[in-house]
Design a protein around this motif. Structure first.
Motif, PDB file in Angstrom:
ATOM      1  N   GLN A 132       1.410 -41.033 -16.891  1.00  0.00           N
ATOM      2  CA  GLN A 132       1.694 -41.375 -18.282  1.00  0.00           C
ATOM      3  C   GLN A 132       1.295 -40.162 -19.116  1.00  0.00           C
ATOM      4  OE1 GLN A 132      -0.218 -45.625 -17.608  1.00  0.00           O
ATOM      5  NE2 GLN A 132       0.786 -45.557 -19.628  1.00  0.00           N
TER       6      GLN A 132
ATOM      7  N   ASP B 170       1.371 -39.379 -22.229  1.00  0.00           N
ATOM      8  CA  ASP B 170       0.792 -39.544 -23.569  1.00  0.00           C
ATOM      9  C   ASP B 170      -0.503 -40.334 -23.484  1.00  0.00           C
ATOM     10  OD1 ASP B 170       4.146 -40.172 -24.262  1.00  0.00           O
ATOM     11  OD2 ASP B 170       3.102 -38.339 -24.872  1.00  0.00           O
TER      12      ASP B 170
ATOM     13  N   HIS C 299      -2.532 -40.913 -26.186  1.00  0.00           N
ATOM     14  CA  HIS C 299      -2.708 -41.699 -27.397  1.00  0.00           C
ATOM     15  C   HIS C 299      -1.455 -41.547 -28.254  1.00  0.00           C
ATOM     16  CE1 HIS C 299      -5.232 -42.476 -31.317  1.00  0.00           C
ATOM     17  NE2 HIS C 299      -4.573 -43.552 -30.918  1.00  0.00           N
ATOM     18  N   ILE C 300      -0.932 -42.659 -28.720  1.00  0.00           N
ATOM     19  CA  ILE C 300       0.216 -42.649 -29.618  1.00  0.00           C
ATOM     20  C   ILE C 300      -0.105 -43.495 -30.833  1.00  0.00           C
ATOM     21  CG2 ILE C 300       2.544 -43.610 -29.903  1.00  0.00           C
ATOM     22  CD1 ILE C 300       3.303 -42.501 -27.263  1.00  0.00           C
TER      23      ILE C 300
ATOM     24  N   LEU D 292       6.915 -45.653 -24.789  1.00  0.00           N
ATOM     25  CA  LEU D 292       5.815 -45.126 -23.985  1.00  0.00           C
ATOM     26  C   LEU D 292       6.385 -44.631 -22.667  1.00  0.00           C
ATOM     27  CD1 LEU D 292       3.077 -47.871 -24.556  1.00  0.00           C
ATOM     28  CD2 LEU D 292       3.552 -45.821 -25.894  1.00  0.00           C
ATOM     29  N   ARG D 293       6.000 -43.436 -22.302  1.00  0.00           N
ATOM     30  CA  ARG D 293       6.601 -42.803 -21.138  1.00  0.00           C
ATOM     31  C   ARG D 293       5.810 -43.056 -19.856  1.00  0.00           C
ATOM     32  NH1 ARG D 293       7.227 -36.687 -22.464  1.00  0.00           N
ATOM     33  NH2 ARG D 293       5.205 -36.976 -23.488  1.00  0.00           N
TER      34      ARG D 293
ATOM     35  N   THR E 156      -1.903 -45.336 -21.877  1.00  0.00           N
ATOM     36  CA  THR E 156      -1.590 -44.812 -23.215  1.00  0.00           C
ATOM     37  C   THR E 156      -2.194 -45.764 -24.230  1.00  0.00           C
ATOM     38  OG1 THR E 156       0.490 -43.784 -22.538  1.00  0.00           O
ATOM     39  CG2 THR E 156       0.198 -44.239 -24.887  1.00  0.00           C
TER      40      THR E 156
END
Lengths: 113, 114
Positions: free
Chosen positions: B6, B8, B10-11, B21-22, B108
């Protein structure tokens, strides 16, 4: 909806002591798992259990760890002599069979002093 | 070795905005794939799962995910986020038979701003 239940929700133990974490998987499930999550880190696999024996274990699951299904409903994780680095959230999960998602309990937070 | 990534950590998104979210996986064959959500101090709740068939899967709470074999991805989406969606989201791979151990991504953390 059936749930996986874990007790206790929080366990505080002195270093070197034995601790037993308890789980009641969903009643008709066949595969059982323990995972842990150190604070701020990802969830890591510890051990899987099927047909009354360990089917897979990670390198984390050393001789200090053991699992047992003492009766038809409980699934336990024992840490024989706890270390500070065993402090983590421990999750139990169960699944009914191939192609089904694992259902997780709410976890036991283990704090080693 | 099996892995789930993953990218990212923090988004932050505004309430009402869309979310993606990837998640990327690396397995020898197409694994079973899952998204779980974890609220602070809580357990892991299954959002959705992909086993085979339709590449767009629907989950609970208005989430969906799209499996793309060519990109080894399984991204989670929601068209309009709510403040209650703030949580940690984990992508996980589960082998090719469905009852193997789960390999989790690092998660994430989603923050929602008004």
């Amino acid at each position: 909806e059936p749930e996986v239940t874990q007790t206790p929700s929080h366990q505080v133990t002195q270093m070197g002591q034995e601790v037993i974490l308890r789980c009641v998987p969903i009643s008709n499930h066949l595969y059982f798992y323990w995972y842990r999550q150190i604070l701020g880190q990802k969830v890591e696999f510890l051990v899987s259990f099927y047909n009354n024996e360990i089917s897979e274990k990670s390198e984390i699951f050393d001789d200090q760890f053991s699992v047992e299904r003492p009766d038809g409903s409980n699934f336990t994780l024992k840490i024989r002599s706890t270390k500070l680095e065993d402090s983590a959230m421990y999750f139990c999960a169960s699944v009914g069979g191939g192609g089904q998602p694992q259902h997780f309990g709410d976890g036991t937070r283990l704090s080693i002093l | 070795a099996q892995s789930v990534t993953q990218p990212d950590i923090h988004i932050t998104v505004s309430e009402g905005a869309s979310l993606e979210l990837r998640c990327n996986y690396s397995y020898g064959a197409t694994p079973y794939l899952f998204w779980y959500v974890q609220s602070p101090g809580q357990g892991l709740q299954l959002l959705l799962k992909y086993f085979s068939g339709d590449t767009l899967v629907q989950g609970i709470k208005g989430f969906e995910a799209e499996f793309k074999r060519s990109q080894s991805s399984f991204n989670l989406r929601k068209p309009s986020v709510h403040w209650s969606d703030a949580a940690e989201y984990f992508c996980a791979g589960g082998g090719t038979f469905g009852n193997e151990k789960l390999t989790f991504g690092t998660g994430t953390r989603l923050t929602i701003i008004p």
